[in-house]
Scaffold this motif. Sequence first.
Motif, mmCIF file in Angstrom:
data_model
loop_
_atom_site.group_PDB
_atom_site.id
_atom_site.type_symbol
_atom_site.label_atom_id
_atom_site.label_comp_id
_atom_site.label_asym_id
_atom_site.label_seq_id
_atom_site.Cartn_x
_atom_site.Cartn_y
_atom_site.Cartn_z
ATOM 1 N N ALA A 67 77.224 -4.321 28.471
ATOM 2 C CA ALA A 67 77.004 -2.896 28.210
ATOM 3 C C ALA A 67 77.128 -2.099 29.510
ATOM 4 N N GLU A 68 76.513 -2.590 30.577
ATOM 5 C CA GLU A 68 76.623 -1.920 31.871
ATOM 6 C C GLU A 68 78.051 -1.975 32.390
ATOM 7 N N LEU A 69 78.736 -3.107 32.146
ATOM 8 C CA LEU A 69 80.136 -3.202 32.543
ATOM 9 C C LEU A 69 80.976 -2.179 31.799
ATOM 10 N N GLY A 70 80.667 -1.956 30.530
ATOM 11 C CA GLY A 70 81.386 -0.933 29.766
ATOM 12 C C GLY A 70 81.190 0.451 30.351
ATOM 13 N N ARG A 71 79.961 0.740 30.825
ATOM 14 C CA ARG A 71 79.707 2.046 31.451
ATOM 15 C C ARG A 71 80.524 2.192 32.729
ATOM 16 N N ARG A 72 80.538 1.139 33.545
ATOM 17 C CA ARG A 72 81.312 1.191 34.785
ATOM 18 C C ARG A 72 82.804 1.306 34.500
ATOM 19 N N PHE A 73 83.250 0.626 33.453
ATOM 20 C CA PHE A 73 84.665 0.708 33.072
ATOM 21 C C PHE A 73 85.037 2.139 32.700
ATOM 22 N N THR A 74 84.159 2.806 31.952
ATOM 23 C CA THR A 74 84.406 4.208 31.585
ATOM 24 C C THR A 74 84.505 5.079 32.826
ATOM 25 N N GLU B 62 88.004 5.736 29.383
ATOM 26 C CA GLU B 62 86.844 6.026 28.552
ATOM 27 C C GLU B 62 86.761 5.076 27.372
ATOM 28 N N LEU B 63 85.582 4.490 27.185
ATOM 29 C CA LEU B 63 85.323 3.676 26.002
ATOM 30 C C LEU B 63 84.823 4.570 24.875
ATOM 31 N N ASP B 64 85.444 4.427 23.695
ATOM 32 C CA ASP B 64 84.947 5.150 22.524
ATOM 33 C C ASP B 64 83.703 4.478 21.951
ATOM 34 N N GLY B 65 83.534 3.202 22.262
ATOM 35 C CA GLY B 65 82.359 2.503 21.750
ATOM 36 C C GLY B 65 82.358 1.046 22.168
ATOM 37 N N ILE B 66 81.208 0.402 21.991
ATOM 38 C CA ILE B 66 81.053 -1.033 22.233
ATOM 39 C C ILE B 66 80.493 -1.643 20.961
ATOM 40 N N GLU B 67 81.205 -2.638 20.406
ATOM 41 C CA GLU B 67 80.790 -3.257 19.151
ATOM 42 C C GLU B 67 80.368 -4.705 19.403
#
Length: 791
Positions: free
Chosen positions: A20-27, A32-37
């Motif tokens: 989840a934190e990696l997704g934030r850093r990736f954004t 931009e991530l539209d979501g994490i499933e």
Amino acid sequence: MRISCNWLSRHVDLAGIDLAELGRRFTMAVAELDGIEEVGADLDQVVVGHVLEVHGLEGKKVRKTLVDCGPHGTRTIICGAPNVEAGQRVPVALPGQRLGELTIAVAEVAGVVSHGMIASEKELGLSDEHAGIMVLPAELAPGTPLSAAIPGLADTIYVIDNKSLTHRPDCWGHRGIAREIAALIDRPLKPLSHEVAFTGDRPLTIEVEDLDACPRYSATTLSGVTIAPSPLWLRLLLTRVGTRPINNVVDATNFAMLDLGNPLHAFDRRQIAGAKIVVRRARADERFTTLDGQERQLGPADLVIADAERAVALAGVMGGLDSEIKDDTTEVVLEAANFDAARVRTTAQRLGLRTESSARFEKSLDPRLVDDGARAFIRLVLDLCPGARVSSAFMDVARTYPEPTLIPLEVGYVEERLGFAVGRERIVSILRGLDFGVDGDGDSLRVTVPSWRATKDIAIAEDLVEEVGRVFGYDNIPPAAPLVPVLQPDRNAKKKLERLCREVLTNACGLDELQTYSFDDDAFLSRAGITPPERVHLRNPISTDEPCLRTALTPHLIAALDKNARTFDAVGVFEIGRVFFPRQGELPDQPTTLGVLVASTHAQSASWFMQGKALLQTLCATLERAVPALDPGGVALAYAHPVRQARLVLDGQPIGVLAELHPLTLHKLGVKHTGFFLELDLDRLRASTPAPIRYRPLPRFPAVFRDFAVVVDKSVPAGAIERAIASADRQLISEVAFQSLWTGPGLPEGKKSLAWSVTLRHPERTLTDAEAREVETKVWAAVGAVGGQPR
């Protein structure tokens, strides 16, 4: 685009990483991530079952099974799948497990109490397969949780907005995303391992007619291929990223594309006629049926892959129906190629055929990806089909690759632009982590751009600064207020003039501003009979009803009058915008123009033309510009009154038109209003000599007033008489004001009577009667010189 973290783990070690934190850093750093499933993690009450017995139920399609679920006991479960058999290992959903909208519970089915459900792959969310239950490997122990039985069952999916990756062709595959993540978490990217042994045979002839349209084309043949379903791990990965599994060969092409980013296509070798592949332009009106069963009409702008007889694929978009992989295919021809981005996008848009392949090719892929993509596919097929073998050389046709892009970079420049001392070591580490080549002594670096970033992304030093900044983390740079001198901005004379126009026309004149499209509505112009003869035609209009750019604002204002005439007795509107005049061999002339239209059904105390002139005078006084001279006639506009019209001339240049609306135009539209219109070239008005309002002290001595009624021919302009009066004595005549016009009884044929009030004043003393009479004499002499007589 959907990215599987399990898939990413094939390229970079994600152990211990907070996804989840990696997704934030990736954004923040990449896209931009539209979501994490989170998928597959909610199957905690699904276990492996061993089917002990299967019994039919009289008159029922379902069957009763006895299933050993290990620690969960032996259970009676009713199953309707046709493929359930004794001895199978199957997934069993225990009561309380939720599968989609269904919650499993103990229930009576066909008169028998069922204690769970034997599930299909689709019911478990693993794939779209639902023809029967899922059969698991026989070595699995009953009661084993499904999450332990199927590696990678639980997965985290990053959903990325495609628009945020338009400029990053290297990120349209899992390896490209993994490269970015490896740099963010400072872990190495795993090397590719696609070892393939090619033969020396060349069973096909490859011909590329246009290397600009197809910079690289390769083909490889494989024999001994057996078409079969893909293994679960492959079907699971494809399903998780939104791709439907089909068979092992087609799935291998999709896997390689989604893994490395370069689309591939597999042909049935039997359908390639003449042992020849030709990459050529489509012929005029060539018909081609794509894999979706649609026949499409092609043209020379489209690129096709053809054999010796016909087209077999639409280059970069979709394969042909007749050359697809079939259930009995044993020989495969693999196409791995690179196509021109603009050509693929043009074809895909024209045909309305956007595919995963076209979406990638139109981003300008690296031609060097072709080799990796082909090897990845071949290695996978060899692993999936033990009897398959490579039966040809790597047949490759390519143009010369450009030299690698080399960019000089100063460490100090990076830190200056980022506003933070990142340090040489960290800068080099970040760039090398993204696979840039970096060398150089001290703070002067030489950076070699990798080929997959050089197609349309990295070209200048500023691009490298952005790479360092985003990976370092902009949120890691302490915010600091910039220390810059506060200077008065440059005045925008154009905008100031337009703003003053709006203020006068809205506040002083009570008009409403319009903003219309820059395109002519041909249907309206035809109905009103005012279609201009010469216009700028658009090659790609937004609507077939609006094929040309406007040459005037007034037709758009007349259209507004037409729409509002049945609702309002009086309509007063204006618009400020560009008009477009065609020029041979050049871009159209585009002056900024003011258009005004005022109309009403009420009787007017003065003619519409005079009201338009008064509005023009008010406007020019506010804008501090001289009032343009009125040159009667010469307005060749279909909607202009044939007589009550004038061209506007300023500093010897035509600057606009003023006219009453043509009654015939209003009649064609069924509009009962009458009125005037004004068009003014604001660019020329702004460039004209200013006429600022100057201060004059209040007069210390009284004025003497004289009225002059002048009879002249109707053809003589009132302005000529007024100028004659004003020039009679420039020292004593301080003001000339028009009073009235009379053309009624009491005048000779063809004559008119004009009246002016003249103010006489001496700046230093009171005028005598003799001096006033002398000025009168001068005035009549000046008026007589232009054909005027006392009334």
